[in-house]
Write a protein that holds these residues in place. Structure first.
Motif, PDB file in Angstrom:
ATOM      1  N   GLY A  22       0.769  -1.232   0.000  1.00  0.00           N
ATOM      2  CA  GLY A  22       0.000   0.000   0.000  1.00  0.00           C
ATOM      3  C   GLY A  22       0.802   1.285   0.000  1.00  0.00           C
ATOM      4  O   GLY A  22       0.244   2.359   0.217  1.00  0.00           O
ATOM      5  N   SER A  23       2.111   1.207  -0.248  1.00  0.00           N
ATOM      6  CA  SER A  23       2.909   2.425  -0.349  1.00  0.00           C
ATOM      7  C   SER A  23       4.162   2.141  -1.176  1.00  0.00           C
ATOM      8  O   SER A  23       4.585   0.992  -1.299  1.00  0.00           O
ATOM      9  N   ASP A  24       4.743   3.197  -1.716  1.00  0.00           N
ATOM     10  CA  ASP A  24       5.979   3.045  -2.479  1.00  0.00           C
ATOM     11  C   ASP A  24       7.111   2.574  -1.577  1.00  0.00           C
ATOM     12  O   ASP A  24       7.973   1.799  -2.005  1.00  0.00           O
ATOM     13  N   ALA A  25       7.116   3.014  -0.314  1.00  0.00           N
ATOM     14  CA  ALA A  25       8.153   2.588   0.627  1.00  0.00           C
ATOM     15  C   ALA A  25       8.078   1.080   0.876  1.00  0.00           C
ATOM     16  O   ALA A  25       9.107   0.398   0.913  1.00  0.00           O
ATOM     17  N   LYS A  26       6.872   0.565   1.039  1.00  0.00           N
ATOM     18  CA  LYS A  26       6.718  -0.877   1.245  1.00  0.00           C
ATOM     19  C   LYS A  26       7.102  -1.653  -0.007  1.00  0.00           C
ATOM     20  O   LYS A  26       7.689  -2.733   0.081  1.00  0.00           O
ATOM     21  N   ALA A  28       9.375  -0.731  -2.164  1.00  0.00           N
ATOM     22  CA  ALA A  28      10.842  -0.693  -2.191  1.00  0.00           C
ATOM     23  C   ALA A  28      11.412  -1.720  -1.223  1.00  0.00           C
ATOM     24  O   ALA A  28      12.402  -2.403  -1.532  1.00  0.00           O
ATOM     25  N   TRP A  29      10.794  -1.859  -0.057  1.00  0.00           N
ATOM     26  CA  TRP A  29      11.238  -2.839   0.928  1.00  0.00           C
ATOM     27  C   TRP A  29      11.107  -4.255   0.386  1.00  0.00           C
ATOM     28  O   TRP A  29      12.000  -5.087   0.571  1.00  0.00           O
ATOM     29  N   LEU A  30      10.002  -4.543  -0.306  1.00  0.00           N
ATOM     30  CA  LEU A  30       9.824  -5.874  -0.900  1.00  0.00           C
ATOM     31  C   LEU A  30      10.931  -6.168  -1.911  1.00  0.00           C
ATOM     32  O   LEU A  30      11.455  -7.279  -1.955  1.00  0.00           O
ATOM     33  N   LYS A  31      11.300  -5.174  -2.679  1.00  0.00           N
ATOM     34  CA  LYS A  31      12.397  -5.354  -3.641  1.00  0.00           C
ATOM     35  C   LYS A  31      13.722  -5.587  -2.919  1.00  0.00           C
ATOM     36  O   LYS A  31      14.547  -6.382  -3.376  1.00  0.00           O
ATOM     37  N   GLU A  32      13.917  -4.923  -1.781  1.00  0.00           N
ATOM     38  CA  GLU A  32      15.117  -5.159  -0.970  1.00  0.00           C
ATOM     39  C   GLU A  32      15.164  -6.598  -0.464  1.00  0.00           C
ATOM     40  O   GLU A  32      16.243  -7.172  -0.301  1.00  0.00           O
ATOM     41  N   LEU A  33      13.993  -7.173  -0.219  1.00  0.00           N
ATOM     42  CA  LEU A  33      13.914  -8.560   0.237  1.00  0.00           C
ATOM     43  C   LEU A  33      14.210  -9.554  -0.890  1.00  0.00           C
ATOM     44  O   LEU A  33      14.330 -10.741  -0.637  1.00  0.00           O
ATOM     45  N   GLY A  34      14.282  -9.045  -2.116  1.00  0.00           N
ATOM     46  CA  GLY A  34      14.575  -9.920  -3.251  1.00  0.00           C
ATOM     47  C   GLY A  34      13.418 -10.167  -4.189  1.00  0.00           C
ATOM     48  O   GLY A  34      13.550 -10.936  -5.151  1.00  0.00           O
ATOM     49  N   PHE A  35      12.278  -9.529  -3.937  1.00  0.00           N
ATOM     50  CA  PHE A  35      11.140  -9.690  -4.835  1.00  0.00           C
ATOM     51  C   PHE A  35      11.518  -9.153  -6.223  1.00  0.00           C
ATOM     52  O   PHE A  35      12.261  -8.191  -6.347  1.00  0.00           O
ATOM     53  N   ASP A  36      10.984  -9.782  -7.253  1.00  0.00           N
ATOM     54  CA  ASP A  36      11.280  -9.363  -8.629  1.00  0.00           C
ATOM     55  C   ASP A  36      10.562  -8.076  -9.011  1.00  0.00           C
ATOM     56  O   ASP A  36      10.959  -7.397  -9.958  1.00  0.00           O
ATOM     57  N   GLY A  37       9.525  -7.756  -8.303  1.00  0.00           N
ATOM     58  CA  GLY A  37       8.776  -6.533  -8.563  1.00  0.00           C
ATOM     59  C   GLY A  37       7.759  -6.313  -7.466  1.00  0.00           C
ATOM     60  O   GLY A  37       7.514  -7.184  -6.630  1.00  0.00           O
ATOM     61  N   ALA A  38       7.153  -5.137  -7.462  1.00  0.00           N
ATOM     62  CA  ALA A  38       6.119  -4.814  -6.485  1.00  0.00           C
ATOM     63  C   ALA A  38       5.226  -3.717  -7.058  1.00  0.00           C
ATOM     64  O   ALA A  38       5.703  -2.842  -7.784  1.00  0.00           O
ATOM     65  N   LEU A  39       3.962  -3.795  -6.738  1.00  0.00           N
ATOM     66  CA  LEU A  39       2.995  -2.796  -7.185  1.00  0.00           C
ATOM     67  C   LEU A  39       2.316  -2.166  -5.976  1.00  0.00           C
ATOM     68  O   LEU A  39       1.942  -2.876  -5.031  1.00  0.00           O
ATOM     69  N   ASN A  40       2.156  -0.863  -6.024  1.00  0.00           N
ATOM     70  CA  ASN A  40       1.439  -0.119  -4.991  1.00  0.00           C
ATOM     71  C   ASN A  40      -0.033  -0.073  -5.406  1.00  0.00           C
ATOM     72  O   ASN A  40      -0.420   0.679  -6.293  1.00  0.00           O
ATOM     73  N   TYR A  41      -0.854  -0.886  -4.743  1.00  0.00           N
ATOM     74  CA  TYR A  41      -2.260  -0.999  -5.131  1.00  0.00           C
ATOM     75  C   TYR A  41      -3.029   0.313  -4.974  1.00  0.00           C
ATOM     76  O   TYR A  41      -4.027   0.538  -5.680  1.00  0.00           O
ATOM     77  N   LYS A  42      -2.584   1.198  -4.123  1.00  0.00           N
ATOM     78  CA  LYS A  42      -3.311   2.450  -3.904  1.00  0.00           C
ATOM     79  C   LYS A  42      -3.258   3.369  -5.124  1.00  0.00           C
ATOM     80  O   LYS A  42      -4.097   4.240  -5.281  1.00  0.00           O
ATOM     81  N   LYS A  43      -2.294   3.161  -5.990  1.00  0.00           N
ATOM     82  CA  LYS A  43      -2.173   3.975  -7.205  1.00  0.00           C
ATOM     83  C   LYS A  43      -3.208   3.596  -8.261  1.00  0.00           C
ATOM     84  O   LYS A  43      -3.345   4.299  -9.261  1.00  0.00           O
ATOM     85  N   TYR A  44      -3.934   2.490  -8.044  1.00  0.00           N
ATOM     86  CA  TYR A  44      -4.854   1.986  -9.066  1.00  0.00           C
ATOM     87  C   TYR A  44      -6.317   2.297  -8.769  1.00  0.00           C
ATOM     88  O   TYR A  44      -7.172   2.074  -9.608  1.00  0.00           O
ATOM     89  N   ASN A  45      -6.609   2.799  -7.595  1.00  0.00           N
ATOM     90  CA  ASN A  45      -7.974   3.219  -7.252  1.00  0.00           C
ATOM     91  C   ASN A  45      -9.023   2.152  -7.564  1.00  0.00           C
ATOM     92  O   ASN A  45     -10.119   2.468  -8.007  1.00  0.00           O
ATOM     93  N   GLY A  46      -8.657   0.886  -7.395  1.00  0.00           N
ATOM     94  CA  GLY A  46      -9.594  -0.203  -7.648  1.00  0.00           C
ATOM     95  C   GLY A  46      -9.803  -0.546  -9.111  1.00  0.00           C
ATOM     96  O   GLY A  46     -10.696  -1.311  -9.442  1.00  0.00           O
ATOM     97  N   ASN A  47      -8.992   0.016  -9.996  1.00  0.00           N
ATOM     98  CA  ASN A  47      -9.154  -0.211 -11.438  1.00  0.00           C
ATOM     99  C   ASN A  47      -8.523  -1.552 -11.839  1.00  0.00           C
ATOM    100  O   ASN A  47      -7.309  -1.673 -11.951  1.00  0.00           O
ATOM    101  N   VAL A  48      -9.380  -2.543 -12.061  1.00  0.00           N
ATOM    102  CA  VAL A  48      -8.927  -3.897 -12.386  1.00  0.00           C
ATOM    103  C   VAL A  48      -8.108  -3.928 -13.666  1.00  0.00           C
ATOM    104  O   VAL A  48      -7.041  -4.546 -13.717  1.00  0.00           O
ATOM    105  N   SER A  49      -8.570  -3.275 -14.715  1.00  0.00           N
ATOM    106  CA  SER A  49      -7.877  -3.369 -16.006  1.00  0.00           C
ATOM    107  C   SER A  49      -6.487  -2.740 -15.962  1.00  0.00           C
ATOM    108  O   SER A  49      -5.523  -3.295 -16.514  1.00  0.00           O
ATOM    109  N   LYS A  50      -6.337  -1.607 -15.283  1.00  0.00           N
ATOM    110  CA  LYS A  50      -5.008  -0.977 -15.172  1.00  0.00           C
ATOM    111  C   LYS A  50      -4.061  -1.834 -14.335  1.00  0.00           C
ATOM    112  O   LYS A  50      -2.898  -2.011 -14.682  1.00  0.00           O
ATOM    113  N   PHE A  51      -4.570  -2.369 -13.233  1.00  0.00           N
ATOM    114  CA  PHE A  51      -3.735  -3.200 -12.376  1.00  0.00           C
ATOM    115  C   PHE A  51      -3.317  -4.468 -13.126  1.00  0.00           C
ATOM    116  O   PHE A  51      -2.153  -4.859 -13.091  1.00  0.00           O
TER     117      PHE A  51
END
Length: 98
Positions: A22-26, A28-51
């Motif tokens: 739910g935030s860009d900081a979180k 970034a933290w997931l990527k630090e843990l080794g995740f290949d990518g991460a998406l901030n769901y709050k930027k999508y305002n519930g828009n299924v097609s964009k997400f």
């Protein structure tokens, strides 16, 4: 819970792992843990097609395993990206609770 599941999937099973937070900081933290990518769901305002569009860029070969911790529009975005014989682990549906 999701960060632990993602680390196990990545480091033990060798999976491609993308987290949702739910935030860009979180993210970034997931990527630090080794995740290949991460998406901030709050930027999508519930828009299924964009997400779904952005998620599909992170999973060009589709999704084999989806760990569902929230439900809602995130889960709705995943269905069309699941590969044949893909698996869904349902841990929670917090987006749907009253």
């Amino acid at each position: 819970v999701g960060s632990i599941v993602g680390q196990i999937a990545k480091n033990v099973m060798g999976c491609r792992v993308v987290g949702v937070a739910g935030s860009d900081a979180k993210c970034a933290w997931l990527k630090e843990l080794g995740f290949d990518g991460a998406l901030n769901y709050k930027k999508y305002n519930g828009n299924v097609s964009k997400f779904r569009k952005d998620l599909s860029k992170l999973f060009p070969k589709g999704i084999d395993v989806y760990f569902d911790n929230v439900g809602g529009f995130i889960t709705a975005s995943v269905w069309n990206l699941l590969n044949y014989k893909g698996r869904v682990v349902v841990c929670g549906q917090i987006a749907n609770y009253n």
